[in-house]
Scaffold this motif. Structure first.
Motif: not given
Length: 125
Positions: A8, A10, A30, A32-34, A37, A41
């Motif tokens: 996780c 960004n 995987t 995730c940018e936030s 998210e 997940a």
């Protein structure tokens, strides 16, 4: 042995470091940018490791760590940041490893990258 890692962040420095550390033929990644998210997940995806950038938008670092630990209690978490996080001590007291990464690409490998590469080759401890 196949391993699923959720990262996780960004921040391209963090995502690139994690991506380089894990063999894409043996590991599923995987991104995730936030904070929201990653919470989605970990709620639906079985993972072997979660790497959380404490500077990711959507939740404060400590709240995000707490929420992930609640949703995926047995999954190891590594919290990372490119600057010293004010809540790093509180995060580490929750049993989460914390690493501060250099903000630029440096010639010498950072200990965090070395540790990730080791995990990527052998699987979680």
């Amino acid at each position: 042995m196949s391993m699923h890692v959720i990262v996780c962040s960004n921040n391209s420095v963090v995502v690139d470091a994690v991506s380089r550390a894990f063999d894409h033929n043996r590991h599923r990644l995987t991104v995730c940018e936030s904070g929201l998210e990653v919470l989605g997940a970990v709620g639906v995806v079985a993972s072997d490791l979660v790497i959380l950038d404490l500077e990711t938008p959507g939740r404060s670092g400590l709240l995000l760590v707490s929420a992930v630990k609640e949703l995926a209690p047995g999954v190891p978490i590594v919290a990372v940041s490119t600057k010293p996080a004010p809540d790093a001590r509180a995060v580490s007291q929750k049993g989460v490893a914390v690493a501060v990464l250099p903000s630029g690409h440096e010639a010498a490998p950072h200990p965090f990258l070395t540790a990730l590469a080791r995990i990527g080759r052998s699987g979680p401890a």
